[in-house]
Enzyme design. Structure first.
Site, PDB file in Angstrom:
ATOM      1  N   ASP A   1       1.747 -17.948 -27.880  1.00  0.00           N
ATOM      2  CA  ASP A   1       0.615 -18.469 -29.239  1.00  0.00           C
ATOM      3  C   ASP A   1      -0.926 -18.450 -28.436  1.00  0.00           C
ATOM      4  O   ASP A   1      -0.793 -18.451 -27.680  1.00  0.00           O
ATOM      5  CB  ASP A   1       1.729 -19.761 -29.581  1.00  0.00           C
ATOM      6  CG  ASP A   1       0.749 -19.857 -31.183  1.00  0.00           C
ATOM      7  OD1 ASP A   1       0.191 -18.994 -32.023  1.00  0.00           O
ATOM      8  OD2 ASP A   1       0.467 -21.051 -31.414  1.00  0.00           O
ATOM      9  N   ASP A  34       3.073 -24.745 -28.941  1.00  0.00           N
ATOM     10  CA  ASP A  34       1.951 -25.920 -29.985  1.00  0.00           C
ATOM     11  C   ASP A  34       2.270 -26.280 -31.467  1.00  0.00           C
ATOM     12  O   ASP A  34       2.471 -26.916 -31.560  1.00  0.00           O
ATOM     13  CB  ASP A  34       0.993 -25.753 -29.482  1.00  0.00           C
ATOM     14  CG  ASP A  34       0.382 -25.560 -29.992  1.00  0.00           C
ATOM     15  OD1 ASP A  34       0.688 -24.698 -30.821  1.00  0.00           O
ATOM     16  OD2 ASP A  34      -1.693 -26.352 -30.329  1.00  0.00           O
ATOM     17  N   ASP A  56       6.475 -22.185 -33.915  1.00  0.00           N
ATOM     18  CA  ASP A  56       6.883 -22.042 -32.873  1.00  0.00           C
ATOM     19  C   ASP A  56       7.892 -22.503 -32.501  1.00  0.00           C
ATOM     20  O   ASP A  56       9.586 -21.733 -31.620  1.00  0.00           O
ATOM     21  CB  ASP A  56       5.642 -22.365 -31.486  1.00  0.00           C
ATOM     22  CG  ASP A  56       4.268 -21.689 -31.853  1.00  0.00           C
ATOM     23  OD1 ASP A  56       4.455 -20.534 -32.091  1.00  0.00           O
ATOM     24  OD2 ASP A  56       3.419 -22.185 -31.386  1.00  0.00           O
TER      25      ASP A  56
END
Length: 1224
Positions: free
Chosen positions: A605, A1017, A1021
């Site tokens: 990410d 995080d 995700d």
């Protein structure tokens, strides 16, 4: 949950269900094998499921059609009637008849039924008294992408009687086989019957996991509509009538993996209750009536109590399940065999080791379940409106339709929708992001459109939804009336329940090393059987009595499959987990450690992972008139801070904007166009909004009572406007406000500068913008301010207000990694105050005047570039997967080194249609060189003449594709398989990706053969973290429990540590496996040579070899730390590779040859005297025994040195316990 359906006597026939889903989970069940993955049995193909039947008609409905479109990216292609042998540690399941409550509490997961009775194959039905009745049903687990078949059975009287006789005659051996191989048991004792008449139901998924449950039947006085909703039936029936008013005399319930299924008598199949919606929920006024007692009792029987309770098995049952594992049954047999052969000391020591292993496993299982229970279970007192009055009840007693008071709650005990008042929730438990979310009361329109027939809610409905487990930060009622909410879903049907289920039942991994280890043990077993036969013949020749002959021959089998094998296999993993813990990286799935050693593709990410969490304002750029042409709009120079003086009385004109009035509009937009709230005197909300508001230095006050600078203002009255913004302190008065350039007035005419936010249209991801309606104090007119993505703003702004260099400026900023937010404004004319809230969003957000850009910068984390360089040097592919703008993602990728600076990057653009249309046209254009494109089919570069170009220095130039979420969706749904494969291979950047698309990307890469890791995080995700071969969460929020690894060091350097330790653990597992194989064969050779004349090793010799040589050496081998650098090649994961087999068989030949040589040489010595053979004695004291024992003892040590692999994956063996090489 309510009392679970009791198991029938069929369950007693072969035991409880195996929790194969629990392998590698944070909530490992008691069924989890204790020592190592090697002791899992191979999945057994189900003979009942035809491999020739066409599965297509079995799975129908919208979800099934979507899956068929995406079949090219499905990792586990699955026929509804043809299971794929896809799991190596997935075990079959079974049930004990004394486990009435245990079985259903162990077996629950989210299910969605798609079997259409009108189109199902004929073999799904059987004739019962002239009627065609269903005996097989296919279900689809949408969230886990798992298919399940349900079959109905009852006992066949004759075969069941024969089975029970066989159990008695074999002293339980037949029962044990039925427990280990439940499909055999099912087809021997079971007789297929219609689902409605089944005494017990068999659930089987594509991972060959079988669970047997007995349905619960109870009387019921409600209607079909009180159990099944019209929305749910629309997915099952082609057209009405749904006959919801038809009475339902009794319920047939079954709880499968914490999801309750109810039999629908008209559809002749089971449907889940979690998506139910009351047909009487047509108005908010109706919801405020609450429930009567009779309705409460009906819904309690259907949905069960509101409790996420994970059943904890009794210690005795856990012990029984563990002891009856195939490995420990083998251990028990071996101990009995050694005792009968007078090896008492050795048998006792192995018994102690096995008992210690079992006890340790039981304690770990109990602790894991206790932690999961503590996280999942929640109960609190709640005020509910029952029978026309408020009363205090336990949250366990809540059912869908209950009206509850949320004023005194700290945590939401269920899924509910806000009926009155407003509140702010912290949803980090579910999303991983701690940004508070504002919730608003439900409207009749939203209630009528509410669709609970799917696993997720659209954004426009989610803003009214209060999710179970989320923290209530603030609650406000309306006109001194408490804030209330209506219960929608309870227990495991809630969002928190779905998260807990995903933790309890993860997808089984399919690691090659585990597959090969099973095969190798099979080879060792064949060798043992051959040794058994040869030894038996030799003992007959020597005239040894039958008892001794059988005991000694069987002893060879225990030698070839050593008792310490599983324990030594897990040594390297245990040390790796401990070392990772010391680094601040926590692992809840031990098998994933070894898999981490094979990762060759890492997805990251962007925000919060590669870059810092927070955004800082880089500057603002407003619109003005062009210096040479007053009729042309242009951007004013960038401003790093607001000027000291701004005339807030001026407003821009669409015809002639100036820097001064555009700047005033920009200040108004920055202070009002946000969704910030005050909680305990502190501003809270989206970090971007927070940074923007703090940049202005203004103050915010809610309802005239709470100020962001002064906290609660005593004695203040609640105003009409919900939120007011003003300049700081006394500067709010126009005569004191230094930013105001208006004409000074007398003191009596001075009006404070205040802007009230009258109405807010929240940010919607599909629109990519938000807007507010604002009114200045004492002003008669209202203004609309909008902020959002620059691309979205072009569609709602007037063309004449757009600067000529709009795209040029946007391109400049985004290509340098800045995040750009566009702002617009217009005056809202002719709207009366009382009609304000009836305005439609599209009526407000139109004909806007563009104000300018707010430029945010998102800095890279300090270690990002270094970590990505390390991964690139190790030849591990790196991919960025983000929800941010594609050009911003490209810029960050170049800055951090994820892609080379000189590489060409192509982005997709639709020239026709959109992502939802099959006939859309997609082109791939270079972001650097104008006119350069990729071929739409092959994704190879071509020039404008459509000929492929070559780099001037030879060879094709390096290039990547940056894929947008829309392009990804179209290629997955409508593109060719070749195009999808090429896009996945060349794609380095995936932008504007939704959470589902991130997960699909991971699965699609796995289909190509990559071992994929994902590091993230936040909320977007969680799905990808679960889908990846390894998932590393940088979030400390509760959502991180869905990831196998959680890092306290919030940067991607932890990825390198996980891979290094994974490689070391994998190499250690290989070394220990080869060492144990050599140990078995060395001892097998020694004993076989001694058997030639009736001798054997002594009790203490076996004890010395196993306890004082093998175990300490194996532990020392696994103690070695990882090599500090990542090598550019991954270690092998195959035990049958040429390198491994050459090493293994080479050492077997060498060591066996030396033993034969020693055996031959001892006979050639002049002082040698042949041993005296005693048919009734042990014949241990002889020259051959001494020589073979000493030679083999040295061989065990030498083999350990040979197989202790050092660099490039582990430190040298001699570094154990020295400094940083210390293993623990």
């Amino acid at each position: 949950m309510s009392k679970q359906p009791t198991t029938s006597t069929c369950a007693a026939a072969y035991g409880t269900s195996h929790g194969a889903f629990m392998t590698g989970s944070s909530a490992n069940k008691a069924r989890r094998d204790s020592a190592a993955p090697l002791i899992h049995s191979q999945p057994i193909p189900s003979p009942s499921i035809s491999t020739t039947s066409s599965p297509t008609p079995l799975i129908d409905g919208p979800t099934a059609r979507r899956r068929r479109r995406r079949s090219s990216t499905s990792r586990h292609g699955f026929d509804a009637l043809t299971p794929v042998n896809d799991s190596d540690d997935g075990q079959s399941s079974s049930e004990d008849d004394d486990d009435d409550d245990d079985q259903s509490d162990d077996d629950k997961t989210l299910l969605l039924t798609h079997a259409n009775p009108t189109s199902s194959p004929e073999h799904m039905f059987i004739d019962v008294e002239g009627e065609s009745c269903r005996w097989l049903q296919a279900l689809y687990l949408e969230e886990e992408d798992v298919h399940v078949n349900i079959r109905g059975y009852r006992f066949h009287p004759v075969r069941h009687l024969l089975y029970r006789l066989g159990v008695l005659l074999t002293f339980g051996a037949v029962w044990l086989l039925g427990r280990w191989m439940p499909t055999w048991w099912i087809h021997w004792v079971g007789d297929p019957v219609p689902l409605k008449d089944a005494h017990w139901l068999v659930f089987e998924n594509q991972y060959q996991q079988v669970e047997i449950l007995r349905p619960l039947r109870e009387f019921y006085g409600g209607t079909l509509g009180s159990v099944f909703s019209a929305q749910q039936l629309k997915r099952e029936m082609a057209q009405p009538p749904y006959r919801l008013e038809e009475p339902l005399s009794h319920l047939i319930l079954v709880d499968y993996r914490y999801v309750r299924l109810v039999y629908h008598p008209l559809l002749d199949k089971f449907l889940m209750t979690g998506y139910w919606k009351d047909e009487q929920w047509t108005s908010v006024k109706q919801l405020k009536l609450g429930l009567a007692t009779d309705k409460y009792l009906q819904r309690l029987s259907v949905f069960g109590p509101n409790l996420i309770h994970i059943h904890e098995k009794p210690i005795l049952k856990l012990l029984t399940d563990e002891v009856l594992n195939p490995f420990y049954v083998f251990q028990i047999g071996s101990i009995i065999l050694w005792s009968l052969d007078n090896y008492y000391y050795y048998a006792f020591c192995i018994f102690l080791i096995s008992a210690f292993s079992i006890i340790q496993t039981l304690l770990e299982t109990k602790q894991t379940l206790k932690r999961t229970q503590d996280m999942a279970r929640f109960e609190c007192p709640v005020r509910a409106f029952r029978n026309g009055s408020w009363r205090m009840i336990s949250s366990v007693d809540l059912v869908p339709g209950d009206l509850m008071d949320i004023n005194e709650l700290a945590l939401m005990p269920c899924d509910a929708m806000l009926v009155s008042g407003d509140c702010i929730l912290n949803e980090s438990m579910l999303t991983g992001e701690s940004v508070p979310v504002a919730k608003f009361p439900l409207t009749d329109l939203v209630l009528r459109k509410l669709n609970l027939g799917g696993p997720s809610l659209p954004a426009e409905q989610a803003k009214h939804f209060l999710f179970n487990g989320t923290k209530i930060v603030r609650v406000r009622g309306d006109n001194n009336i408490s804030a209330t909410a209506v219960v929608i879903r309870t227990g495991f049907n809630t969002a928190k329940g779905a998260l807990v289920r995903s933790m309890l039942f993860p997808k089984p991994n399919n690691f090659q090393f585990y597959r090969d280890s099973f095969r190798f043990i099979g080879v060792l077993s064949i060798i043992a059987i051959l040794g058994f036969l040869v030894s038996s013949i030799n003992f007959i020749r020597l005239g040894i009595d039958a008892k001794t002959m059988v005991l000694r021959a069987l002893d060879l089998i225990t030698i070839v499959v050593p008792p310490a094998l599983p324990a030594t296999m897990s040594i390297g993993t245990s040390f790796a987990i401990h070392r990772l813990k010391n680094m601040g990286i926590f692992c809840i799935s031990p098998p994933r450690v070894n898999i981490g050693g094979k990762v060759d593709c890492m997805c990251f990410d962007k925000t919060g992972t590669l870059t810092e969490d927070g955004l800082d304002i880089h500057g603002i750029q407003t619109v003005t008139t062009h210096a040479d042409d007053p009729t042309t709009k242009a951007f004013a120079p960038e401003m790093k801070r607001l000027p000291d003086q701004i005339d807030l009385t001026s407003q821009s004109s669409s015809a002639m904007p100036t820097s001064a009035n555009s700047l005033a509009d920009m200040l108004r937009a920055m202070t009002t166009c946000h969704s910030l709230k005050i909680v305990h005197g502190e501003l809270m909300g989206d970090p971007l909004d927070l940074k923007m508001f703090e940049f202005t230095g203004w103050e915010l006050e809610e309802s005239g009572t709470v100020s962001s600078s002064q906290g609660v203002r005593k004695g203040a009255k609640v105003g009409i406007m919900p939120t007011v913004v003003r300049p700081p302190g006394d500067a709010a008065r126009q005569d004191n406000y230094p930013l105001t350039m208006g004409t000074p007035h007398s003191s009596s005419e001075i009006t404070p500068i205040e802007f009230g936010i009258i109405h807010t249209f929240e940010f919607v991801s599909s629109l990519r913008r938000m807007s507010v309606i604002v009114r200045q104090l004492s002003s008669k007119s209202m203004d609309v301010f909008v902020k959002g993505a620059p691309e979205a703003m072009l569609d709602i702004c007037t063309p004449e207000s757009i600067p000529k260099d709009y795209q040029q400026q946007l391109y400049w900023y985004t290509h340098r990694g800045y995040r750009v937010i566009a702002c617009a404004w217009r005056q809202l004319d002719g709207v009366k105050w009382h009609k304000l809230h009836k305005l439609k969003r599209h009526e407000v957000e139109c004909q806007l005047h563009f104000i300018g850009f707010i430029i945010f910068e998102n800095k890279l984390k300090p270690r990002t570039t270094m970590a990505l360089t390390t991964l690139r040097n190790a030849r591990i592919r790196q991919i960025m997967c983000t929800g941010d703008n594609v050009l911003t993602a490209i810029s960050v990728s170049r800055e951090c080194g994820l892609v080379e600076q000189q590489a060409e990057i192509y982005i997709p653009k639709f020239t026709r249609g959109s992502s939802t249309e099959a006939d859309s046209a997609l082109v791939w254009e270079s972001v650097i060189t104008e006119g350069r494109q990729l071929d739409s089919d092959s994704l190879l570069p071509r020039s404008s003449s459509t000929q492929y170009y070559e780099h001037p220095f030879g060879g094709q130039r390096q290039y990547y594709v940056a894929v947008t979420g829309e392009a990804f969706r179209w290629v997955v749904d409508h593109g060719s398989v070749d195009l999808l494969g090429r896009m996945l291979i060349k794609g380095a950047i995936y932008a504007r990706m939704s959470p589902d698309e991130k997960q699909e990307l991971v699965v699609a890469l796995q289909d190509l053969g990559y071992c994929v890791g994902f590091c993230g995080d936040g909320a977007n995700d969680c799905g990808a973290l679960k889908a990846g071969d390894i998932g590393i969460s940088l979030s400390e929020a509760e959502a991180s429990v869905a990831a196998p690894f959680t890092s306290n060091t919030l940067d991607i350097e932890c990825v390198i540590d996980v891979i290094k330790q994974g490689r070391a653990a994998l190499v250690t597992s290989f070394s220990c496996f080869k060492y144990m194989a050599l140990y078995s064969l060395i001892q097998f050779t020694s004993v076989t040579l001694l058997y030639a004349f009736g001798s054997n090793l002594g009790d203490f010799q076996f004890l010395y070899i196993d306890l004082f040589l093998i175990l300490p050496i194996a532990v020392y081998m696994g103690y070695t730390d990882a090599w500090p650098h990542l090598y550019h090649q991954q270690p092998t994961a195959s035990l049958v590779s040429k390198k491994v087999l050459t090493s293994l068989f080479g050492n077997i030949i060498i060591n066996t040859g030396f033993q034969f040589l020693a055996y031959w040489m001892i006979h050639k010595q002049a002082w040698y005297t042949p041993p005296t053979f005693d048919p009734d004695g042990e014949n241990i004291a002889c020259y051959e025994n001494t020589v073979l024992f000493l030679v083999s003892s040295y061989q065990y040590i030498l083999v350990a040195v040979v197989f202790s692999v050092g660099p490039p994956y582990r430190q040298p063996l001699w570094t154990n316990g020295k400094g940083k090489g210390e293993g623990v």
